[in-house]
Write a protein that holds these residues in place. Structure first.
Motif, PDB file in Angstrom:
ATOM      1  N   ILE A 112       0.850  -1.186   0.000  1.00  0.00           N
ATOM      2  CA  ILE A 112       0.000   0.000   0.000  1.00  0.00           C
ATOM      3  C   ILE A 112       0.888   1.240   0.000  1.00  0.00           C
ATOM      4  O   ILE A 112       1.581   1.513   0.985  1.00  0.00           O
ATOM      5  N   ASP A 113       0.882   1.944  -1.110  1.00  0.00           N
ATOM      6  CA  ASP A 113       1.649   3.182  -1.240  1.00  0.00           C
ATOM      7  C   ASP A 113       0.729   4.375  -1.014  1.00  0.00           C
ATOM      8  O   ASP A 113      -0.401   4.401  -1.512  1.00  0.00           O
ATOM      9  N   LEU A 114       1.219   5.351  -0.283  1.00  0.00           N
ATOM     10  CA  LEU A 114       0.482   6.604  -0.077  1.00  0.00           C
ATOM     11  C   LEU A 114       1.298   7.739  -0.666  1.00  0.00           C
ATOM     12  O   LEU A 114       2.476   7.904  -0.325  1.00  0.00           O
ATOM     13  N   ARG A 115       0.669   8.537  -1.514  1.00  0.00           N
ATOM     14  CA  ARG A 115       1.302   9.718  -2.085  1.00  0.00           C
ATOM     15  C   ARG A 115       0.605  10.951  -1.508  1.00  0.00           C
ATOM     16  O   ARG A 115      -0.591  11.149  -1.741  1.00  0.00           O
ATOM     17  N   THR A 116       1.319  11.741  -0.767  1.00  0.00           N
ATOM     18  CA  THR A 116       0.728  12.950  -0.182  1.00  0.00           C
ATOM     19  C   THR A 116       0.944  14.147  -1.108  1.00  0.00           C
ATOM     20  O   THR A 116       1.870  14.179  -1.913  1.00  0.00           O
ATOM     21  N   ARG A 117       0.026  15.110  -0.956  1.00  0.00           N
ATOM     22  CA  ARG A 117       0.107  16.368  -1.709  1.00  0.00           C
ATOM     23  C   ARG A 117       0.289  16.129  -3.212  1.00  0.00           C
ATOM     24  O   ARG A 117       1.133  16.738  -3.862  1.00  0.00           O
ATOM     25  N   ARG A 185       3.753   0.892   3.052  1.00  0.00           N
ATOM     26  CA  ARG A 185       5.102   1.346   2.740  1.00  0.00           C
ATOM     27  C   ARG A 185       5.258   2.827   3.094  1.00  0.00           C
ATOM     28  O   ARG A 185       4.274   3.533   3.301  1.00  0.00           O
ATOM     29  N   THR A 186       6.492   3.283   3.162  1.00  0.00           N
ATOM     30  CA  THR A 186       6.750   4.672   3.540  1.00  0.00           C
ATOM     31  C   THR A 186       6.087   5.624   2.555  1.00  0.00           C
ATOM     32  O   THR A 186       6.322   5.531   1.347  1.00  0.00           O
ATOM     33  N   PRO A 187       5.238   6.530   3.039  1.00  0.00           N
ATOM     34  CA  PRO A 187       4.586   7.485   2.136  1.00  0.00           C
ATOM     35  C   PRO A 187       5.610   8.376   1.440  1.00  0.00           C
ATOM     36  O   PRO A 187       6.711   8.608   1.951  1.00  0.00           O
ATOM     37  N   THR A 188       5.238   8.886   0.295  1.00  0.00           N
ATOM     38  CA  THR A 188       6.102   9.797  -0.448  1.00  0.00           C
ATOM     39  C   THR A 188       5.377  11.117  -0.678  1.00  0.00           C
ATOM     40  O   THR A 188       4.156  11.211  -0.578  1.00  0.00           O
ATOM     41  N   LYS A 189       6.152  12.136  -0.990  1.00  0.00           N
ATOM     42  CA  LYS A 189       5.594  13.450  -1.301  1.00  0.00           C
ATOM     43  C   LYS A 189       6.226  13.970  -2.582  1.00  0.00           C
ATOM     44  O   LYS A 189       7.326  13.568  -2.965  1.00  0.00           O
ATOM     45  N   ALA A 190       5.524  14.869  -3.245  1.00  0.00           N
ATOM     46  CA  ALA A 190       6.016  15.438  -4.485  1.00  0.00           C
ATOM     47  C   ALA A 190       6.943  16.608  -4.194  1.00  0.00           C
ATOM     48  O   ALA A 190       6.703  17.397  -3.283  1.00  0.00           O
ATOM     49  N   VAL A 191       8.018  16.691  -4.943  1.00  0.00           N
ATOM     50  CA  VAL A 191       8.937  17.820  -4.827  1.00  0.00           C
ATOM     51  C   VAL A 191       9.236  18.345  -6.223  1.00  0.00           C
ATOM     52  O   VAL A 191       9.088  17.639  -7.223  1.00  0.00           O
ATOM     53  N   VAL A 209       8.499  10.913   2.773  1.00  0.00           N
ATOM     54  CA  VAL A 209       8.251  11.947   3.775  1.00  0.00           C
ATOM     55  C   VAL A 209       9.213  11.724   4.937  1.00  0.00           C
ATOM     56  O   VAL A 209       9.822  10.653   5.064  1.00  0.00           O
ATOM     57  N   ASP A 210       9.372  12.720   5.813  1.00  0.00           N
ATOM     58  CA  ASP A 210      10.298  12.551   6.929  1.00  0.00           C
ATOM     59  C   ASP A 210       9.754  11.526   7.916  1.00  0.00           C
ATOM     60  O   ASP A 210       8.575  11.170   7.900  1.00  0.00           O
ATOM     61  N   ARG A 211      10.613  11.062   8.780  1.00  0.00           N
ATOM     62  CA  ARG A 211      10.291   9.934   9.664  1.00  0.00           C
ATOM     63  C   ARG A 211       9.114  10.220  10.579  1.00  0.00           C
ATOM     64  O   ARG A 211       8.244   9.365  10.770  1.00  0.00           O
ATOM     65  N   GLU A 212       9.048  11.400  11.140  1.00  0.00           N
ATOM     66  CA  GLU A 212       7.965  11.722  12.063  1.00  0.00           C
ATOM     67  C   GLU A 212       6.623  11.797  11.333  1.00  0.00           C
ATOM     68  O   GLU A 212       5.604  11.310  11.852  1.00  0.00           O
ATOM     69  N   GLU A 213       6.614  12.378  10.150  1.00  0.00           N
ATOM     70  CA  GLU A 213       5.367  12.427   9.379  1.00  0.00           C
ATOM     71  C   GLU A 213       4.929  11.025   8.982  1.00  0.00           C
ATOM     72  O   GLU A 213       3.743  10.686   9.042  1.00  0.00           O
ATOM     73  N   ALA A 214       5.888  10.197   8.582  1.00  0.00           N
ATOM     74  CA  ALA A 214       5.561   8.809   8.217  1.00  0.00           C
ATOM     75  C   ALA A 214       4.967   8.065   9.409  1.00  0.00           C
ATOM     76  O   ALA A 214       4.010   7.292   9.270  1.00  0.00           O
TER      77      ALA A 214
END
Length: 279
Positions: A112-117, A185-191, A209-214
């Protein structure tokens, strides 16, 4: 010129192994907006070995024995990724491994992948960045959450597999998945691309994303999965003969980055929903 059946059995088995163990050539990332059996079947990466099954009874039997050998060696594994994007009204699906149709599946592994923003559109006139409340709606317990979409898709997938197995086989009665793992799985964000800073118009890559946000995102997702599974009803095991075909999952595991943190046993698919077997 000798035919295929004139070859020694060892060579025929080698050909079957090549077909059954072949990796998917190019896994395709597909957006899923409507969850229906016809669409799910169309997305299945059905393998070329199936063209051998109607050739003759002997080849049919030999291919089926090859599939049974995969099951016996615990290597009949379905592996896929479901991607949920914050801000998009659908999830995406990628099949990574689909060796063969079989009444017994050793492992159904769903990452399960999460893509934020995730921007819905890139436009100089109006780039769209989704609001935080949309992320909460995706992650927290509701029918439209990622877990609701998961447990809407998986039952129809298993029904689709059962229907394919029953086609032309009046003896088919049970589809049994030994283990199903839902792995966060560790969420990712767009840059933005290099030199452009965080410009939603030019987003071109994703980073974790950073560890605390994840940690916070995973905590919410874990609670949602727990709530969803606790909401499954109980089904009397004595009534299993009324389920035709019987679609059963021996073990349901929840994991984060491969580490299992919850597990339940003996699910059946009844009235299009998962239910826990009650003995």
């Amino acid at each position: 010129m000798p035919g295929f059946l004139d070859l020694p059995l060892e060579i025929r088995n080698y050909v079957y192994d090549l077909l059954l163990w072949e990796e998917l050539d190019k896994p395709q990332f597909r957006g899923v907006m409507v969850v229906k059996e016809a669409y799910i079947k169309n997305d299945l990466p059905l393998r070329c070995y199936r063209g051998l099954l109607p050739v003759c009874r002997q080849i049919h039997s030999e291919v089926k024995k090859g599939i049974q050998h995969m099951v016996a060696s615990k290597r009949l594994i379905y592996d896929m990724t479901m991607t949920f994007s914050h801000g998009r009204p659908y999830f995406s699906l990628t099949w990574l491994r689909f060796p063969a149709l079989s009444p017994t599946i050793n492992h159904l592994s769903i990452a399960i992948d999460l893509r934020t923003r995730e921007p819905l559109r890139d436009s100089a006139l109006g780039p769209f960045i989704p609001h935080e409340h949309e992320l909460a709606h995706l992650l927290e317990d509701s029918p439209e959450s990622f877990a609701g979409q998961l447990f809407n898709y998986i039952p129809i997938l298993l029904k689709c597999l059962a229907n394919l197995l029953s086609h032309g086989n009046p003896n088919f009665a049970v589809l049994y998945t030994e283990c199903m793992t839902l792995n966060l799985r560790t969420p990712t964000k767009a840059v933005g691309s290099s030199g452009n800073g965080f410009n939603p118009i030019s987003m071109c890559r994703r980073v974790p994303v950073d560890r605390e946000e994840a940690r916070k995102l995973h905590a919410t997702m874990q609670n949602t999965l727990k709530a969803k599974s606790k909401g499954f009803k109980a089904f009397d095991a004595r009534d299993c003969d009324r389920l035709v075909p019987l679609i059963q999952v021996g073990s349901l595991r929840f994991a984060t980055e491969g580490r299992v943190w919850a597990e339940g046993h003996n699910l059946v698919l009844a009235r299009d929903h998962f239910q826990w077997l009650r003995y």
